[in-house]
Scaffold this motif. Structure first.
Motif, PDB file in Angstrom:
ATOM      1  N   TRP A 120      50.804  34.774   4.246  1.00  0.00           N
ATOM      2  CA  TRP A 120      49.997  33.765   3.530  1.00  0.00           C
ATOM      3  C   TRP A 120      49.281  32.983   4.340  1.00  0.00           C
ATOM      4  CZ3 TRP A 120      55.030  34.338   2.037  1.00  0.00           C
ATOM      5  CH2 TRP A 120      55.099  35.473   1.226  1.00  0.00           C
ATOM      6  N   LYS A 121      47.781  32.598   4.074  1.00  0.00           N
ATOM      7  CA  LYS A 121      46.866  31.821   4.767  1.00  0.00           C
ATOM      8  C   LYS A 121      46.482  30.629   4.089  1.00  0.00           C
ATOM      9  CE  LYS A 121      43.361  34.276   6.142  1.00  0.00           C
ATOM     10  NZ  LYS A 121      42.605  35.309   6.734  1.00  0.00           N
ATOM     11  N   LYS A 122      46.688  29.716   4.495  1.00  0.00           N
ATOM     12  CA  LYS A 122      46.037  28.253   3.974  1.00  0.00           C
ATOM     13  C   LYS A 122      44.875  27.715   4.848  1.00  0.00           C
ATOM     14  CE  LYS A 122      47.369  23.676   2.084  1.00  0.00           C
ATOM     15  NZ  LYS A 122      48.686  22.880   2.222  1.00  0.00           N
ATOM     16  N   TRP A 132      44.804  28.236  -0.461  1.00  0.00           N
ATOM     17  CA  TRP A 132      45.551  29.513  -0.106  1.00  0.00           C
ATOM     18  C   TRP A 132      44.685  30.695  -0.552  1.00  0.00           C
ATOM     19  CZ3 TRP A 132      49.799  29.294   2.438  1.00  0.00           C
ATOM     20  CH2 TRP A 132      50.844  28.122   2.705  1.00  0.00           C
ATOM     21  N   ILE A 133      44.563  31.481   0.646  1.00  0.00           N
ATOM     22  CA  ILE A 133      43.417  32.462   0.381  1.00  0.00           C
ATOM     23  C   ILE A 133      43.973  33.609  -0.555  1.00  0.00           C
ATOM     24  CG2 ILE A 133      42.098  34.431   1.726  1.00  0.00           C
ATOM     25  CD1 ILE A 133      41.470  31.019   2.073  1.00  0.00           C
ATOM     26  N   ASN A 134      42.887  34.047  -1.365  1.00  0.00           N
ATOM     27  CA  ASN A 134      43.348  35.134  -2.422  1.00  0.00           C
ATOM     28  C   ASN A 134      44.164  34.582  -3.619  1.00  0.00           C
ATOM     29  OD1 ASN A 134      42.069  36.874  -0.943  1.00  0.00           O
ATOM     30  ND2 ASN A 134      44.042  37.821  -0.109  1.00  0.00           N
ATOM     31  N   CYS A 135      44.466  33.196  -3.794  1.00  0.00           N
ATOM     32  CA  CYS A 135      45.453  32.907  -4.771  1.00  0.00           C
ATOM     33  C   CYS A 135      44.596  32.024  -5.759  1.00  0.00           C
ATOM     34  CB  CYS A 135      46.278  32.027  -4.147  1.00  0.00           C
ATOM     35  SG  CYS A 135      47.540  32.924  -3.185  1.00  0.00           S
ATOM     36  N   ALA A 136      43.055  32.061  -5.588  1.00  0.00           N
ATOM     37  CA  ALA A 136      42.245  31.384  -6.663  1.00  0.00           C
ATOM     38  C   ALA A 136      42.548  32.024  -8.107  1.00  0.00           C
ATOM     39  CB  ALA A 136      40.788  31.617  -6.268  1.00  0.00           C
ATOM     40  N   THR A 137      42.697  31.147  -8.841  1.00  0.00           N
ATOM     41  CA  THR A 137      42.673  31.568 -10.578  1.00  0.00           C
ATOM     42  C   THR A 137      41.612  30.814 -11.160  1.00  0.00           C
ATOM     43  OG1 THR A 137      44.526  29.567 -10.807  1.00  0.00           O
ATOM     44  CG2 THR A 137      45.173  31.892 -10.552  1.00  0.00           C
ATOM     45  N   ASP A 140      40.374  26.929 -11.754  1.00  0.00           N
ATOM     46  CA  ASP A 140      41.188  26.536 -10.513  1.00  0.00           C
ATOM     47  C   ASP A 140      40.410  26.373  -9.334  1.00  0.00           C
ATOM     48  OD1 ASP A 140      43.284  25.619  -8.884  1.00  0.00           O
ATOM     49  OD2 ASP A 140      43.845  27.664  -8.526  1.00  0.00           O
ATOM     50  N   VAL A 145      43.887  23.145  -3.545  1.00  0.00           N
ATOM     51  CA  VAL A 145      45.077  22.396  -3.516  1.00  0.00           C
ATOM     52  C   VAL A 145      44.905  21.146  -2.816  1.00  0.00           C
ATOM     53  CG1 VAL A 145      47.504  22.087  -3.533  1.00  0.00           C
ATOM     54  CG2 VAL A 145      46.432  24.447  -4.307  1.00  0.00           C
TER      55      VAL A 145
END
Lengths: 147, 80
Positions: A120-122, A132-137, A140, A145
């Motif tokens: 994972w990449k922040k 956090w890349i690819n973790c957008a919802t 949000d 974060v």
């Protein structure tokens, strides 16, 4: 060989591990930390991995590459920790008798690694945000974060 | 109730506030466990964006959990 590394990567040393009398070609790929993503200035990156599963899944990817392409050797090392712009984040090297298989397998290994390996990449942005890349919802704000 | 060890990574570690915990749960599957934890800790990621791993292997969400296993939920990956 697929490894997660907490130490800086040494491309010359990694490439030497691929040396083989049967190999007439060696293709390498280096993933570097760049200073922007999606139009936002990036200052630094943190990489994190679930190392035991990452190395297992990575080994599976290298085995698949050996089945699909006529290659001699394949290595992929992914760095974890806090990286700065220009740092080497991932190194892939493939040796083969001929260049076609080496190019194709190198592309396969980096593409599958990005898609499947638990890393994972922040990103840390110039405006102080992180994400956090690819973790957008939805709802949000770009997965930001606040740190 | 079974005892499960959980390790958290990346966005889930930050949202949970710890890197790991051991807990007793009625959850019979990885899916039920994620749903339980997501409700308790307000994880932003819906389950369809996450994968489950048990004892260092990816598993299907409906895989039964057994006492003493280690579960890791895998947020969307971003290597390279």
């Amino acid at each position: 060989m697929f490894r997660i590394s907490t130490e800086p990567l040494d491309p010359a040393a990694l490439q030497r591990t691929l040396a083989d009398a049967h190999a007439g070609a060696c293709v390498t790929f280096e993933g570097w930390v760049r200073d922007h993503n999606d139009g936002r200035p990036v200052l630094a990156l943190d990489y994190e991995a679930y190392a035991p599963l990452a190395e297992k899944e990575g080994a599976r990817i290298l085995a698949e590459a050996r089945e699909k392409f006529a290659i001699v050797g394949a290595v992929c090392i992914h760095r974890v920790g806090s990286l700065r712009i220009g740092d080497l984040a991932v190194w892939v090297g493939v040796s083969a008798a001929h260049r076609g298989a080496a190019f194709d397998a190198c592309r396969f290994v980096i593409d599958e690694t990005k898609a499947r390996v638990p890393v994972w990449k922040k990103e840390h942005y110039a405006d102080g945000d992180t994400a956090w890349i690819n973790c957008a919802t939805r709802g949000d704000h770009a997965a930001a974060v606040k740190s | 109730m079974i005892t499960i060890h959980i390790q958290y990574f990346a966005i889930l570690r930050e949202q949970r506030g710890v890197a790991g915990e051991t807990l007793s749960t009625p959850a019979g599957t990885a899916a039920a466990l994620y749903d339980e934890l997501r409700t308790r800790h307000s994880f932003s990621l819906p389950r369809d964006r996450v994968r489950a791993a048990v004892d260092e292997s990816f598993v299907a969400w409906d895989t039964p959990l057994r006492d003493g296993q280690t579960v890791v939920f895998i947020p969307p990956v971003a290597g390279g």
